[in-house]
Enzyme design. Sequence first.
Site, PDB file in Angstrom:
ATOM      1  N   GLY A  53      19.161  13.185  25.062  1.00  7.48           N
ATOM      2  CA  GLY A  53      20.113  12.682  24.981  1.00  7.48           C
ATOM      3  C   GLY A  53      21.133  13.631  23.643  1.00  7.48           C
ATOM      4  O   GLY A  53      22.939  13.454  23.137  1.00  7.48           O
ATOM      5  N   ASP A 109      19.502  12.330  18.945  1.00 12.79           N
ATOM      6  CA  ASP A 109      20.613  11.389  19.178  1.00 12.79           C
ATOM      7  C   ASP A 109      20.663  10.306  18.236  1.00 12.79           C
ATOM      8  O   ASP A 109      21.669   9.670  17.721  1.00 12.79           O
ATOM      9  CB  ASP A 109      21.224  11.700  20.454  1.00 12.79           C
ATOM     10  CG  ASP A 109      19.946  11.145  21.644  1.00 12.79           C
ATOM     11  OD1 ASP A 109      18.750  10.468  20.962  1.00 12.79           O
ATOM     12  OD2 ASP A 109      19.649  10.839  22.505  1.00 12.79           O
ATOM     13  N   ASP A 112      15.150   4.950  16.232  1.00 10.60           N
ATOM     14  CA  ASP A 112      14.985   4.014  16.760  1.00 10.60           C
ATOM     15  C   ASP A 112      13.181   3.548  16.227  1.00 10.60           C
ATOM     16  O   ASP A 112      13.521   3.472  14.689  1.00 10.60           O
ATOM     17  CB  ASP A 112      14.677   3.336  18.056  1.00 10.60           C
ATOM     18  CG  ASP A 112      14.795   1.452  18.660  1.00 10.60           C
ATOM     19  OD1 ASP A 112      14.782   1.279  17.264  1.00 10.60           O
ATOM     20  OD2 ASP A 112      14.337   1.521  19.493  1.00 10.60           O
ATOM     21  N   PHE A 161      21.428  -1.575  21.720  1.00 11.46           N
ATOM     22  CA  PHE A 161      21.470  -0.522  23.115  1.00 11.46           C
ATOM     23  C   PHE A 161      22.614  -0.503  22.764  1.00 11.46           C
ATOM     24  O   PHE A 161      23.737  -0.793  22.661  1.00 11.46           O
ATOM     25  CB  PHE A 161      20.989  -0.885  24.011  1.00 11.46           C
ATOM     26  CG  PHE A 161      20.693   0.253  25.024  1.00 11.46           C
ATOM     27  CD1 PHE A 161      20.105   0.607  25.263  1.00 11.46           C
ATOM     28  CD2 PHE A 161      21.898   0.076  25.815  1.00 11.46           C
ATOM     29  CE1 PHE A 161      19.767   1.105  25.911  1.00 11.46           C
ATOM     30  CE2 PHE A 161      21.975   1.191  26.724  1.00 11.46           C
ATOM     31  CZ  PHE A 161      20.781   1.839  27.130  1.00 11.46           C
ATOM     32  N   VAL A 162      22.905   1.083  22.672  1.00 11.42           N
ATOM     33  CA  VAL A 162      23.969   2.117  22.801  1.00 11.42           C
ATOM     34  C   VAL A 162      24.812   3.072  23.567  1.00 11.42           C
ATOM     35  O   VAL A 162      23.346   3.243  24.154  1.00 11.42           O
ATOM     36  CB  VAL A 162      24.576   2.910  20.765  1.00 11.42           C
ATOM     37  CG1 VAL A 162      24.894   1.754  20.042  1.00 11.42           C
ATOM     38  CG2 VAL A 162      23.435   3.588  20.798  1.00 11.42           C
ATOM     39  N   ASP A 168      22.176   7.111  27.447  1.00 12.26           N
ATOM     40  CA  ASP A 168      22.802   7.418  29.255  1.00 12.26           C
ATOM     41  C   ASP A 168      22.092   5.505  28.519  1.00 12.26           C
ATOM     42  O   ASP A 168      21.804   5.204  27.984  1.00 12.26           O
ATOM     43  CB  ASP A 168      21.887   7.963  30.155  1.00 12.26           C
ATOM     44  CG  ASP A 168      20.457   7.623  29.919  1.00 12.26           C
ATOM     45  OD1 ASP A 168      20.175   7.598  28.531  1.00 12.26           O
ATOM     46  OD2 ASP A 168      20.163   7.091  30.383  1.00 12.26           O
TER      47      ASP A 168
END
Length: 195
Positions: A53, A109, A112, A161-162, A168
């Site tokens: 990522g 990236d 969480d 969720f991005v 991805d």
Amino acid sequence: MDHYKPEYVHCNGEQFRIYLTQEEIQECVRKLGQKITRDYAEKRPIFIGVLNGAFVFLADLMRHVTIPCEIDFLKLSSYGDEKVSSGQVTELKEIDAEIEGRHVILVEDIVDTGLSINFLIEKLKRSNPASLATVTLLHKTEKTRHDVKLDYVGFRIPSLFVLGYGLDFAQEGRNLAQIYILDKNPKPAAGEDAK
Ligand code: 5GP
């Protein structure tokens, strides 16, 4: 150069809409790069990017760092094809660089729960770097463990969720120039370090 930045993206049967524009992301990355440049003058830092990522973010970030620096990568297992973390961290590729006595900047990236970055901090510390800092473009603050040390944060965002800009969904969407969310959520606030 042409960039892939549609208004809506369809991925794995779901529709995503723009959450952070290319301009917002680039401005934020530029400021992070300038801050790191100021903080690391004379230190020749080595960036360690977390694959897959972080590669897009780190490629842009590094070009805003205007002092000598180096780069290496390691790789962790990803979310797979799901939108929630499995709670398991597995290392798939180690760094090649010797980091003992070096000023290391670990680049994610997105953070969480903080499980992945904490795993990596503990691992890198065992090699006795002179210093170890962390950078993340996105920080989903709601579920983060209290002991997670983040030194540079681009955007603080809710638990959404991005997708895009390296991130991805089932391996798709990494080449999007902007960051997208499922088509039903609110706008983010800039993190302190990006102001
Ligand atoms: P953590 O270990 O902090 O719970 O999760 C961090 C890792 O989960 C990130 O490096 C990234 O691979 C993945 N991740 C977390 N949230 C998202 C998200 O919203 N979208 C994508 N594509 N990956 C995410």
